[in-house]
Structure formats: structure tokens, C-alpha cells
Design an enzyme around this catalytic site. Sequence first.
Site, PDB file in Angstrom:
ATOM      1  N   SER A  40      -3.493   5.596  -9.637  1.00  0.00           N
ATOM      2  CA  SER A  40      -3.418   7.160  -9.117  1.00  0.00           C
ATOM      3  C   SER A  40      -4.273   8.254 -10.171  1.00  0.00           C
ATOM      4  O   SER A  40      -5.746   7.946 -10.198  1.00  0.00           O
ATOM      5  CB  SER A  40      -2.509   8.077  -8.152  1.00  0.00           C
ATOM      6  OG  SER A  40      -2.443   8.454  -6.794  1.00  0.00           O
TER       7      SER A  40
ATOM      8  N   ASP B  34      -4.289   1.761   1.538  1.00  0.00           N
ATOM      9  CA  ASP B  34      -3.923   3.151   0.904  1.00  0.00           C
ATOM     10  C   ASP B  34      -5.493   3.203   1.778  1.00  0.00           C
ATOM     11  O   ASP B  34      -6.845   3.226   1.483  1.00  0.00           O
ATOM     12  CB  ASP B  34      -4.498   2.423  -0.255  1.00  0.00           C
ATOM     13  CG  ASP B  34      -4.194   3.649  -0.904  1.00  0.00           C
ATOM     14  OD1 ASP B  34      -4.456   4.917  -0.819  1.00  0.00           O
ATOM     15  OD2 ASP B  34      -4.337   2.993  -2.609  1.00  0.00           O
TER      16      ASP B  34
ATOM     17  N   HIS C 197      -0.762   2.280  -1.077  1.00  0.00           N
ATOM     18  CA  HIS C 197      -0.538   3.346  -2.171  1.00  0.00           C
ATOM     19  C   HIS C 197       0.723   3.184  -2.986  1.00  0.00           C
ATOM     20  O   HIS C 197       1.830   3.635  -2.485  1.00  0.00           O
ATOM     21  CB  HIS C 197      -1.168   4.895  -1.591  1.00  0.00           C
ATOM     22  CG  HIS C 197      -1.689   5.480  -3.127  1.00  0.00           C
ATOM     23  ND1 HIS C 197      -2.719   5.208  -3.218  1.00  0.00           N
ATOM     24  CD2 HIS C 197      -0.812   6.580  -3.921  1.00  0.00           C
ATOM     25  CE1 HIS C 197      -2.349   5.981  -4.389  1.00  0.00           C
ATOM     26  NE2 HIS C 197      -1.886   7.093  -3.925  1.00  0.00           N
TER      27      HIS C 197
END
Length: 408
Positions: free
Chosen positions: A243, A343, A373
Site C-alpha cells: 500500500s 481493491d 486491499h
Amino acid sequence: MIRSHLCTISAFALAVSACEQQKPLDAPVPAGSAARIAHPEDQEIADLARKPDSWVLEQVGGERIVLDGQTLDLRMQYLFHKARVAAETEAQEAKDRPEKPEADPIDEPQSAMETREDANQRWIRRTKVGPELASITNETVTARDGKPIPVRIYRPRAESPLPVLVYYHGGGWLFGNIEAVDRAMRRLADEAGVMIISTDYRLAPENPYPASWNDAEDAYYWALENAGRLNGDTSRICVGGDSAGGNMSVVVTARAHKAGKPKPACQLLYYAAVDNRSVPIMRIHYASARLFWNGFGLDEPFTNYVHQRVFPEMDLSQPEISPILADNFTIMPPTLVAAAGFDPLRDSDRAYAAALKKAGVHTVYMEYAALPHGFLQQTAVTQEADRAAGETARAFGKLVAGLQPKRQ
């Protein structure tokens, strides 16, 4: 602590339990330590993992979520369902309370510490315990301004120098630390066959852009200088992260190139935030942003909060914030991109991998259609996240093994 702010923050990868019934926090202890005190959710997660699919399906109303030709992992659907019900209950109860001005809990040091520790412990509890390694040691990097940057070094058993991965945790530049990803790092080091230098960095809003990126860059240069001392392969020093950490990995590579310094030998990017433009703009460009930005962990309120607190009044299209908008992808090294189907960042990760391939960069793209995610922190919850973590680690090990090592 102000619950409505925490309910917004809690949407991020199911990190914070503020919208659920409040339970006392355990005292912070090293992740993976045998001394870690059991939390009620440990048993809840273990029970959920063992429950038959029929039971889980009944709890979510008897219908699987299918979007864009993908079926959401059933246990992740259960956790999202549970979080949504808790948030709705909190919202209803809030109507009966007198309105008063609310402060952001991240702005007050004690509540910020508690909020972050809650998120870190949630990540730990939902990550499968990692293996024992040959050694795990802590060191400190000195940042450019003299401040300390804690790093944790994971070394699996090996007779020769190992490739090195400088890893940056996720958390939207607001949450996370080396303790929160300890279990994931043990596994990644073991299954990829690499030495990992897991890196802390300063967090926003106390330290907005570019503080986190500067710490990440300083940690990479420290790795270049110290890999030999640590018995690492000095010719195979890579960067990676999940991320926010994936974003910083790309930026570190670009900065090293611009400075004329040795670039990372490769990159590992888990559901990387390579495009951080506003949600409305992202929805114009990516179907995944239109489909998955509410209800699947990485929610629009949290994303807007990140933009406000990490990048205050900044141009979100500049390449250090949105690397997918860079004008030269040929400078990038071999890269593994791992994406999640549910995601909102999925399609930007697809586009980034495609841009690398078009530029002639050796690129491995892996996508897990059933997962949201943040799946590295859900390996204790669902077998699909566990499979994704293992497969991507081994694929990265193969990528690194294909790099030409330094001849002794």
C-alpha cells in the site's frame, strides 16, 4: 476518544475496532512474542477460520457478493458485514447523543498512540504467526535530520550472503510500524529466501509529506552501506512494501536514479498506492475505483482523510505522490506487482504493471480476485489470503534468484 472519527479510520483494512464493542487493549509487546497476551479476538478469528462455509454464509444473509465477475472471499465478506452492522449501530446510537464539536483523535498525542496501537494489534491478530528464523535483530538508522529510524532485520538460514529487501509497511502513512508487520515479514523472509530490513518511518499528520519518503530513502541508503556487514548480497538490494509502502518503494527508486546513486535491484509492490489523485478523478479513470471504494476495507472517507492529513493542499498528481504519472518507466528495475480484486486500487496497479511492461521492464503481475486491499494482514482469517501471501513470497524469491549476483 471521538468514536465517529475512529469509525471512519476503522474502515481502512478493518484496522481499528472503534465501531465494535470496546474492549481493553493489551499492553504493547513485541509481535510474535510468546509473551503476547491473548486477546478475545484471537479466539474469534480462530473460530471463524474453522467454521464451515455454510455457517458463514448464513451469517451474511445467505448470498455471496459478486462484482465485476469476482466473488468476494466469504470470510472477508463476514468481517465487512460485521463492521458495517457495528457502524450502523453506532450511527443510530449517535443520534440519541447531544451534538458537540468533535476533535480528531490523531491530533492528541495520547489518543493518537492508542488509536495506532489498536490498529497495530488488530493487524497482528489477523496475521498468521510467522516461522522462526536464523536471526531477528533491531538496529537504528540515523535520518538526515538526526532523528532515529528503527529497523528490524530478518535473516533466514543460509550459508551464503542473502539478497536484501528493504521493506516499508502500509497504513496510509498514518498507521503501522515494524511490530504490526512482524509476522508477515518472518514469512516473507523465509519463503522468499531474502534478508529483510523492515523499516519504520515517521507518520502523518505529525509528519506530513515528504517526511515518510525521506525516512524510506535514508533507510535504503543505510542498507547500501551496511548490507555487507549484515552478510547480505550487496549487488541484490531491493525495495518493497504494501500500500503506502509500495508507493514509497517506487519513489526511493526514482530518487536514487535522479541522485545518480545505486538503484534498487528489484521491487516488490503489494497493492501499491501508485495513483493518489482524488477519489472523483480516480473513478473517472478506473472501474475498480467506481466499484470498490465503499464497503471493502479501503473506503472513501479514509482516503479523503489521508489526502487531507498526509498531503495538505498539495498537487496529488505530482509523480512522487502518484508515481503512475511519471514520465519515464524505463528507470525501474524488475518488479513484482501483487494486486487484490476487491481493491479500489486494483486497476491502477494493473495499469502500473502494464506501463512497466511497455517500457521493457521485467514485470511479474499477480492478482487475487477474491481478496480486498490489505490481504497480508488477513492470513489468519482466510485460506485465500494465506495462499496469496505464500505464492507472492515464493514468486518474489524466484524473481530475486534470477538477478545476477555479485561475483566474489
